[in-house]
Design a protein around this motif. Structure first.
Motif, PDB file in Angstrom:
ATOM      1  N   GLN A 189      10.394 -13.911  16.466  1.00 51.38           N
ATOM      2  CA  GLN A 189      11.922 -13.372  16.250  1.00 51.38           C
ATOM      3  C   GLN A 189      11.655 -11.961  17.146  1.00 51.38           C
ATOM      4  O   GLN A 189      12.593 -11.778  18.340  1.00 51.38           O
ATOM      5  CB  GLN A 189      12.886 -13.908  15.367  1.00 51.38           C
ATOM      6  CG  GLN A 189      12.999 -15.198  15.044  1.00 51.38           C
ATOM      7  CD  GLN A 189      13.997 -15.016  13.681  1.00 51.38           C
ATOM      8  OE1 GLN A 189      13.930 -14.207  13.293  1.00 51.38           O
ATOM      9  NE2 GLN A 189      15.205 -16.411  13.706  1.00 51.38           N
ATOM     10  N   MET A 190      11.355 -10.771  17.343  1.00 50.63           N
ATOM     11  CA  MET A 190      11.137  -9.873  17.942  1.00 50.63           C
ATOM     12  C   MET A 190       9.295  -8.948  18.265  1.00 50.63           C
ATOM     13  O   MET A 190       8.593  -9.660  17.324  1.00 50.63           O
ATOM     14  CB  MET A 190      11.917  -8.872  16.526  1.00 50.63           C
ATOM     15  CG  MET A 190      13.042  -9.158  16.177  1.00 50.63           C
ATOM     16  SD  MET A 190      14.495  -9.636  17.453  1.00 50.63           S
ATOM     17  CE  MET A 190      13.931  -7.936  18.233  1.00 50.63           C
ATOM     18  N   LEU A 191       9.664  -8.355  18.960  1.00 47.85           N
ATOM     19  CA  LEU A 191       7.769  -8.668  19.784  1.00 47.85           C
ATOM     20  C   LEU A 191       8.468  -6.069  19.204  1.00 47.85           C
ATOM     21  O   LEU A 191       9.442  -5.824  20.395  1.00 47.85           O
ATOM     22  CB  LEU A 191       7.920  -9.362  20.678  1.00 47.85           C
ATOM     23  CG  LEU A 191       7.074 -10.730  20.996  1.00 47.85           C
ATOM     24  CD1 LEU A 191       7.223 -10.452  22.276  1.00 47.85           C
ATOM     25  CD2 LEU A 191       6.866 -10.581  19.540  1.00 47.85           C
ATOM     26  N   VAL A 192       7.529  -5.833  19.229  1.00 46.77           N
ATOM     27  CA  VAL A 192       7.090  -4.606  19.379  1.00 46.77           C
ATOM     28  C   VAL A 192       6.196  -4.230  20.578  1.00 46.77           C
ATOM     29  O   VAL A 192       4.822  -4.820  20.094  1.00 46.77           O
ATOM     30  CB  VAL A 192       6.760  -3.772  17.987  1.00 46.77           C
ATOM     31  CG1 VAL A 192       6.540  -2.568  18.238  1.00 46.77           C
ATOM     32  CG2 VAL A 192       7.716  -4.352  17.219  1.00 46.77           C
ATOM     33  N   MET A 193       6.210  -3.764  21.390  1.00 44.72           N
ATOM     34  CA  MET A 193       5.123  -3.375  22.142  1.00 44.72           C
ATOM     35  C   MET A 193       5.924  -2.027  22.974  1.00 44.72           C
ATOM     36  O   MET A 193       6.616  -1.328  22.821  1.00 44.72           O
ATOM     37  CB  MET A 193       5.645  -4.281  23.780  1.00 44.72           C
ATOM     38  CG  MET A 193       7.078  -4.110  24.408  1.00 44.72           C
ATOM     39  SD  MET A 193       6.781  -5.842  25.475  1.00 44.72           S
ATOM     40  CE  MET A 193       7.258  -7.571  24.350  1.00 44.72           C
ATOM     41  N   SER A 194       4.737  -1.361  24.396  1.00 45.36           N
ATOM     42  CA  SER A 194       4.783  -0.103  24.410  1.00 45.36           C
ATOM     43  C   SER A 194       6.476  -0.164  25.461  1.00 45.36           C
ATOM     44  O   SER A 194       6.370  -0.905  26.103  1.00 45.36           O
ATOM     45  CB  SER A 194       3.369   0.283  25.162  1.00 45.36           C
ATOM     46  OG  SER A 194       3.569   0.931  26.347  1.00 45.36           O
ATOM     47  N   SER A 195       6.869   0.828  25.517  1.00 47.63           N
ATOM     48  CA  SER A 195       7.337   1.121  26.640  1.00 47.63           C
ATOM     49  C   SER A 195       7.319   2.054  27.980  1.00 47.63           C
ATOM     50  O   SER A 195       7.876   2.314  28.742  1.00 47.63           O
ATOM     51  CB  SER A 195       8.950   1.964  26.272  1.00 47.63           C
ATOM     52  OG  SER A 195       8.195   3.091  25.676  1.00 47.63           O
ATOM     53  N   GLY A 196       6.370   2.588  27.809  1.00 51.53           N
ATOM     54  CA  GLY A 196       5.463   2.527  29.302  1.00 51.53           C
ATOM     55  C   GLY A 196       4.895   4.734  28.541  1.00 51.53           C
ATOM     56  O   GLY A 196       4.602   4.798  29.792  1.00 51.53           O
ATOM     57  N   ILE A 198       9.463  -0.244  22.315  1.00 51.97           N
ATOM     58  CA  ILE A 198      10.211  -0.568  22.370  1.00 51.97           C
ATOM     59  C   ILE A 198      10.083  -2.310  20.984  1.00 51.97           C
ATOM     60  O   ILE A 198       9.357  -2.427  20.779  1.00 51.97           O
ATOM     61  CB  ILE A 198      10.801  -1.415  23.316  1.00 51.97           C
ATOM     62  CG1 ILE A 198      10.063  -2.266  24.488  1.00 51.97           C
ATOM     63  CG2 ILE A 198      11.288  -0.177  24.366  1.00 51.97           C
ATOM     64  CD1 ILE A 198      10.762  -2.767  25.657  1.00 51.97           C
ATOM     65  N   LYS A 199      11.410  -2.277  20.168  1.00 49.10           N
ATOM     66  CA  LYS A 199      11.626  -4.203  19.726  1.00 49.10           C
ATOM     67  C   LYS A 199      12.486  -4.702  20.284  1.00 49.10           C
ATOM     68  O   LYS A 199      13.725  -3.822  20.648  1.00 49.10           O
ATOM     69  CB  LYS A 199      12.061  -3.749  18.353  1.00 49.10           C
ATOM     70  CG  LYS A 199      12.007  -4.631  17.322  1.00 49.10           C
ATOM     71  CD  LYS A 199      11.938  -4.096  15.661  1.00 49.10           C
ATOM     72  CE  LYS A 199      12.115  -5.322  15.134  1.00 49.10           C
ATOM     73  NZ  LYS A 199      12.651  -4.807  13.521  1.00 49.10           N
ATOM     74  N   ILE A 200      12.185  -5.366  20.772  1.00 50.63           N
ATOM     75  CA  ILE A 200      12.867  -6.840  21.694  1.00 50.63           C
ATOM     76  C   ILE A 200      12.386  -7.936  21.286  1.00 50.63           C
ATOM     77  O   ILE A 200      10.910  -8.465  20.704  1.00 50.63           O
ATOM     78  CB  ILE A 200      12.181  -6.583  23.355  1.00 50.63           C
ATOM     79  CG1 ILE A 200      13.057  -7.460  23.959  1.00 50.63           C
ATOM     80  CG2 ILE A 200      10.967  -6.909  23.360  1.00 50.63           C
ATOM     81  CD1 ILE A 200      12.599  -6.828  25.482  1.00 50.63           C
ATOM     82  N   ALA A 201      13.938  -8.764  21.801  1.00 53.94           N
ATOM     83  CA  ALA A 201      13.783 -10.336  21.229  1.00 53.94           C
ATOM     84  C   ALA A 201      13.051 -10.684  21.736  1.00 53.94           C
ATOM     85  O   ALA A 201      12.676 -11.039  23.015  1.00 53.94           O
ATOM     86  CB  ALA A 201      15.204 -10.494  21.541  1.00 53.94           C
ATOM     87  N   ARG A 202      11.533 -11.764  21.596  1.00 54.11           N
ATOM     88  CA  ARG A 202      10.842 -12.478  22.069  1.00 54.11           C
ATOM     89  C   ARG A 202      11.767 -13.442  23.315  1.00 54.11           C
ATOM     90  O   ARG A 202      11.050 -13.179  24.443  1.00 54.11           O
ATOM     91  CB  ARG A 202       9.715 -13.909  21.357  1.00 54.11           C
ATOM     92  CG  ARG A 202       9.532 -14.129  21.722  1.00 54.11           C
ATOM     93  CD  ARG A 202       8.681 -15.011  20.902  1.00 54.11           C
ATOM     94  NE  ARG A 202       9.272 -16.084  19.951  1.00 54.11           N
ATOM     95  CZ  ARG A 202      10.699 -16.956  20.037  1.00 54.11           C
ATOM     96  NH1 ARG A 202      10.729 -17.319  22.091  1.00 54.11           N
ATOM     97  NH2 ARG A 202      10.826 -18.044  20.067  1.00 54.11           N
ATOM     98  N   THR A 203      13.022 -14.277  22.607  1.00 56.02           N
ATOM     99  CA  THR A 203      13.633 -14.787  24.070  1.00 56.02           C
ATOM    100  C   THR A 203      14.182 -13.865  25.182  1.00 56.02           C
ATOM    101  O   THR A 203      14.178 -14.262  26.842  1.00 56.02           O
ATOM    102  CB  THR A 203      14.463 -15.483  23.733  1.00 56.02           C
ATOM    103  OG1 THR A 203      15.906 -14.154  22.867  1.00 56.02           O
ATOM    104  CG2 THR A 203      14.128 -15.681  22.522  1.00 56.02           C
ATOM    105  N   ASP A 204      13.893 -12.277  25.166  1.00 57.96           N
ATOM    106  CA  ASP A 204      14.533 -11.485  25.963  1.00 57.96           C
ATOM    107  C   ASP A 204      13.342 -11.429  27.199  1.00 57.96           C
ATOM    108  O   ASP A 204      13.225 -11.192  28.314  1.00 57.96           O
ATOM    109  CB  ASP A 204      14.625 -10.256  25.824  1.00 57.96           C
ATOM    110  CG  ASP A 204      16.714 -10.878  25.109  1.00 57.96           C
ATOM    111  OD1 ASP A 204      17.219 -11.668  25.380  1.00 57.96           O
ATOM    112  OD2 ASP A 204      16.697  -9.953  24.596  1.00 57.96           O
TER     113      ASP A 204
END
Length: 269
Positions: A236-243, A249-255
């Motif tokens: 449901q949620m993903l964590v990835m680099s913000s640059g 950032i933690k962001i909804a997979r759908t977004d």
């Protein structure tokens, strides 16, 4: 005076109990735990490890237990896992030996691999360092799970690849997994796929190694081939680099799916 971890918890309105231990108590810590009626199996020991592939690994284990290197290597995918020197620990976490805190480290380095011993699942409350020697907190396990997402299968590692036909390929895979070149070549249609040099990565993405972000790269280069491991479909949620290195950032997979039009594929070994 509160530690930075305690200040963070109060800011987020997360309940905790502050625990302070003087040097004498630290010398006979287990005896003090009994006096304070604290289950020693709920006390967390935060270990800073280094894997030959993964890099920094934060392992949280019960105070009275010892790390199983074989199990750790199996989970992290490394051939070698060990304890680095104190200088490396300080440089990698910002904390001296004896003060490492998983909450504080995660806030600075959400890209590290965080592993928590399965025995803690049975505990309602956990005791862990709050970032200073002799300072600890008692916190609900469920709150700890919300603060530090140690489901590493939801943390994204962004790889910049180069195919002999396709050119630049952006592959997003789970942090603890390793790329399967054969699967990647089959999807991209290339005969050869590999990791280019750091100069190529910087020129192609605008980001240094360790800061590559699929969202930022797509905004600059929507013509690149973006592949995302199929395992993320279940999250449901993903964590990835913000640059920036150390910023995520933690962001909804759908977004994420709306922002970056990528292809789901089986990418890892």
């Amino acid at each position: 005076m509160k530690t930075k971890v305690e200040e963070y918890l109060e800011k987020e309105r997360i309940s905790y109990e502050a625990l302070t231990f003087n040097q004498t108590e630290l010398n006979d810590f287990q005896k003090i735990l009994k006096q304070k009626q604290i289950d020693q199996n709920s006390v967390c020991k935060t270990l800073v490890l280094k894997g030959n592939k993964t890099g920094v690994i934060i392992a949280v284990v019960p105070l009275s237990e010892h790390l199983d290197y074989k199990k750790t290597r199996k989970i992290s995918g490394d051939h070698k896992v060990g304890f680095p020197g104190m200088d490396f620990v300080m440089a990698s976490t910002g904390y001296p030996h004896g003060a490492n805190t998983p909450i504080g480290i995660y806030r600075k380095h959400p890209d590290y691999l965080f592993l928590v011993d399965a025995s803690f699942k049975e505990k309602q409350m956990l005791v862990m360092s709050s970032g200073e020697i002799g300072r600890s907190i008692k916190i609900a396990r469920t709150d700890f799970e919300k603060i530090v997402p140690f489901d590493q299968n939801s943390v994204c590692k962004t790889l910049v690849l180069k195919g002999n036909k396709t050119g630049v390929i952006i592959a997003v895979v789970p942090l603890s997994e390793h790329l399967d070149y054969k699967k990647t070549r089959k999807i991209s249609g290339d005969h050869k796929v590999g990791f280019p040099g750091m100069d190529f990565v910087m020129a192609s993405t605008g980001y240094p190694h360790g800061a590559n972000t699929p969202i930022g790269i797509y905004r600059k280069h929507p013509d690149y081939l973006f592949l995302v491991d199929a395992s993320f479909k279940e999250k449901q949620m993903l964590v990835m680099s913000s640059g920036e290195i150390g910023r995520s950032i933690k962001i909804a997979r759908t977004d994420f799916e709306k922002i970056v039009p990528f292809t789901y594929a089986e990418l890892v070994e």
